[in-house]
Design a protein around this motif. Sequence first.
Motif, mmCIF file in Angstrom:
data_model
loop_
_atom_site.group_PDB
_atom_site.id
_atom_site.type_symbol
_atom_site.label_atom_id
_atom_site.label_comp_id
_atom_site.label_asym_id
_atom_site.label_seq_id
_atom_site.Cartn_x
_atom_site.Cartn_y
_atom_site.Cartn_z
ATOM 1 N N GLY A 35 -3.504 -5.918 -2.695
ATOM 2 C CA GLY A 35 -3.461 -7.458 -1.703
ATOM 3 C C GLY A 35 -2.385 -6.718 -0.465
ATOM 4 N N MET A 36 -1.219 -5.109 -0.616
ATOM 5 C CA MET A 36 -0.781 -4.746 -0.505
ATOM 6 C C MET A 36 -1.259 -4.088 1.053
ATOM 7 S SD MET A 36 2.053 -3.950 -2.214
ATOM 8 C CE MET A 36 3.680 -3.238 -1.138
ATOM 9 N N TYR A 37 -2.539 -3.459 0.063
ATOM 10 C CA TYR A 37 -3.429 -2.695 1.813
ATOM 11 C C TYR A 37 -4.469 -3.503 2.258
ATOM 12 C CZ TYR A 37 -7.684 -0.027 3.426
ATOM 13 O OH TYR A 37 -8.246 0.924 3.965
ATOM 14 N N LEU A 38 -4.701 -4.783 2.035
ATOM 15 C CA LEU A 38 -5.576 -5.903 2.540
ATOM 16 C C LEU A 38 -5.099 -6.092 3.921
ATOM 17 C CD1 LEU A 38 -8.076 -7.261 0.056
ATOM 18 C CD2 LEU A 38 -8.478 -5.483 1.829
ATOM 19 N N LYS A 39 -3.923 -6.364 3.867
ATOM 20 C CA LYS A 39 -2.651 -7.177 4.982
ATOM 21 C C LYS A 39 -2.710 -6.305 6.216
ATOM 22 C CE LYS A 39 2.088 -5.858 3.725
ATOM 23 N NZ LYS A 39 3.467 -5.716 2.967
ATOM 24 N N TYR A 40 -3.010 -5.066 5.963
ATOM 25 C CA TYR A 40 -2.993 -3.839 7.561
ATOM 26 C C TYR A 40 -4.641 -4.508 7.569
ATOM 27 C CZ TYR A 40 1.896 -3.176 5.477
ATOM 28 O OH TYR A 40 2.952 -2.831 5.092
ATOM 29 N N ILE A 41 -5.082 -4.958 7.790
ATOM 30 C CA ILE A 41 -6.516 -4.899 7.797
ATOM 31 C C ILE A 41 -6.011 -5.829 8.886
ATOM 32 C CG2 ILE A 41 -8.838 -5.131 7.603
ATOM 33 C CD1 ILE A 41 -8.557 -4.070 5.132
ATOM 34 N N PRO A 42 -7.119 -6.354 10.040
ATOM 35 C CA PRO A 42 -6.733 -6.846 11.230
ATOM 36 C C PRO A 42 -7.648 -8.369 10.733
ATOM 37 C CG PRO A 42 -7.556 -4.727 12.103
ATOM 38 C CD PRO A 42 -7.397 -4.888 10.853
ATOM 39 N N GLU A 43 -7.317 -9.255 11.253
ATOM 40 C CA GLU A 43 -7.641 -10.456 10.610
ATOM 41 C C GLU A 43 -7.959 -10.902 9.101
ATOM 42 O OE1 GLU A 43 -11.473 -12.079 13.038
ATOM 43 O OE2 GLU A 43 -11.090 -10.391 14.723
ATOM 44 N N THR A 44 -6.897 -10.375 8.090
ATOM 45 C CA THR A 44 -6.456 -10.953 7.040
ATOM 46 C C THR A 44 -5.247 -11.505 6.940
ATOM 47 O OG1 THR A 44 -6.098 -8.907 6.606
ATOM 48 C CG2 THR A 44 -8.090 -9.185 6.346
ATOM 49 N N THR A 45 -4.503 -12.157 6.110
ATOM 50 C CA THR A 45 -2.942 -12.656 5.906
ATOM 51 C C THR A 45 -2.723 -12.022 4.507
ATOM 52 O OG1 THR A 45 -4.176 -13.835 3.852
ATOM 53 C CG2 THR A 45 -4.966 -14.737 6.161
ATOM 54 N N VAL A 96 7.209 1.302 -2.461
ATOM 55 C CA VAL A 96 8.817 0.902 -1.348
ATOM 56 C C VAL A 96 8.337 2.428 -0.920
ATOM 57 C CG1 VAL A 96 10.802 0.795 -1.234
ATOM 58 C CG2 VAL A 96 9.987 -0.609 -2.260
ATOM 59 N N ALA A 97 8.865 3.133 -1.270
ATOM 60 C CA ALA A 97 8.625 5.469 -1.595
ATOM 61 C C ALA A 97 7.454 5.112 -0.407
ATOM 62 C CB ALA A 97 9.145 5.896 -2.218
ATOM 63 N N PHE A 98 6.780 4.844 -0.648
ATOM 64 C CA PHE A 98 4.678 5.361 -0.260
ATOM 65 C C PHE A 98 4.552 4.786 1.464
ATOM 66 C CE2 PHE A 98 0.397 3.756 0.602
ATOM 67 C CZ PHE A 98 0.045 4.903 0.485
ATOM 68 N N GLU A 99 5.953 3.270 0.752
ATOM 69 C CA GLU A 99 5.546 2.135 2.408
ATOM 70 C C GLU A 99 5.794 2.830 3.115
ATOM 71 O OE1 GLU A 99 4.955 -2.356 3.507
ATOM 72 O OE2 GLU A 99 4.524 -1.376 1.326
ATOM 73 N N ILE A 100 7.106 3.242 3.108
ATOM 74 C CA ILE A 100 8.041 3.825 3.766
ATOM 75 C C ILE A 100 7.597 4.971 4.542
ATOM 76 C CG2 ILE A 100 10.565 5.250 4.399
ATOM 77 C CD1 ILE A 100 11.441 2.953 1.631
ATOM 78 N N TRP A 101 7.075 6.215 3.425
ATOM 79 C CA TRP A 101 6.056 7.292 3.761
ATOM 80 C C TRP A 101 5.078 7.215 4.822
ATOM 81 C CZ3 TRP A 101 1.547 9.145 2.658
ATOM 82 C CH2 TRP A 101 1.143 10.263 3.572
ATOM 83 N N ALA A 102 4.338 6.342 4.655
ATOM 84 C CA ALA A 102 3.228 5.723 5.228
ATOM 85 C C ALA A 102 3.728 6.214 6.343
ATOM 86 C CB ALA A 102 2.157 5.137 4.602
ATOM 87 N N ARG A 103 4.523 4.631 6.744
ATOM 88 C CA ARG A 103 5.253 4.506 8.055
ATOM 89 C C ARG A 103 5.744 5.803 8.534
ATOM 90 N NH1 ARG A 103 4.515 -1.361 8.410
ATOM 91 N NH2 ARG A 103 5.041 -2.667 6.192
ATOM 92 N N ARG A 104 6.960 6.082 8.031
ATOM 93 C CA ARG A 104 7.005 7.587 8.870
ATOM 94 C C ARG A 104 6.054 8.668 9.944
ATOM 95 N NH1 ARG A 104 12.770 9.320 5.367
ATOM 96 N NH2 ARG A 104 13.432 7.055 6.307
ATOM 97 N N THR A 105 4.947 7.906 8.522
ATOM 98 C CA THR A 105 3.648 9.121 8.522
ATOM 99 C C THR A 105 2.723 8.639 10.499
ATOM 100 O OG1 THR A 105 2.840 9.071 7.440
ATOM 101 C CG2 THR A 105 3.942 10.635 7.550
ATOM 102 N N GLY A 106 2.687 7.064 10.252
ATOM 103 C CA GLY A 106 1.574 6.722 10.903
ATOM 104 C C GLY A 106 0.485 6.234 10.209
ATOM 105 N N ARG A 107 0.771 6.514 9.041
ATOM 106 C CA ARG A 107 -0.901 5.943 8.079
ATOM 107 C C ARG A 107 -1.099 4.511 7.642
ATOM 108 N NH1 ARG A 107 0.862 11.103 6.923
ATOM 109 N NH2 ARG A 107 -1.090 12.267 5.874
ATOM 110 N N LEU A 108 0.935 3.429 8.477
ATOM 111 C CA LEU A 108 0.903 2.336 8.195
ATOM 112 C C LEU A 108 1.067 2.005 9.586
ATOM 113 C CD1 LEU A 108 1.638 1.241 5.034
ATOM 114 C CD2 LEU A 108 -0.051 0.332 5.696
#
Length: 121
Positions: A35-45, A96-108
């Motif tokens: 669910g955390m991965y899918l929420k970043y796909i356009p037009e999903t909730t 949490v650590a992965f999500e912070i890292w992915a945002r900083r590196t532009g992956r999310l």
Amino acid sequence: MPAARATETGSSRLLRAFTWIAIIEACTWAGLLAGMYLKYIPETTELGVRIFGTLHGAAFIVYVFLTVLLAIRLKWRLGRTTIFALLAAVPPFMTVAFEIWARRTGRLPQPTAAPSPTPAL
């Protein structure tokens, strides 16, 4: 002899419950990650995150409770109980650590700010 058998039966039921809640906790964790991965796909909730997050939170609380009960019932040493508790706590912190890292590196993508309900002056 009957008292020993009753203790053994109670422990085996507790172990079965522990096994089932560990499986449920792992499955809801997998659903939450999907669910955390899918929420970043356009037009999903974020519905998957809300549903699996709630289920996983409840399963995690029961899992920790059953771990403590097993530790008391089976007279585990503090070291073994601590290891189980730490293993149960690792995935949320790693996410949490992965999500912070992915945002900083532009992956999310960065979260978008919700529009203000009051008009700007």
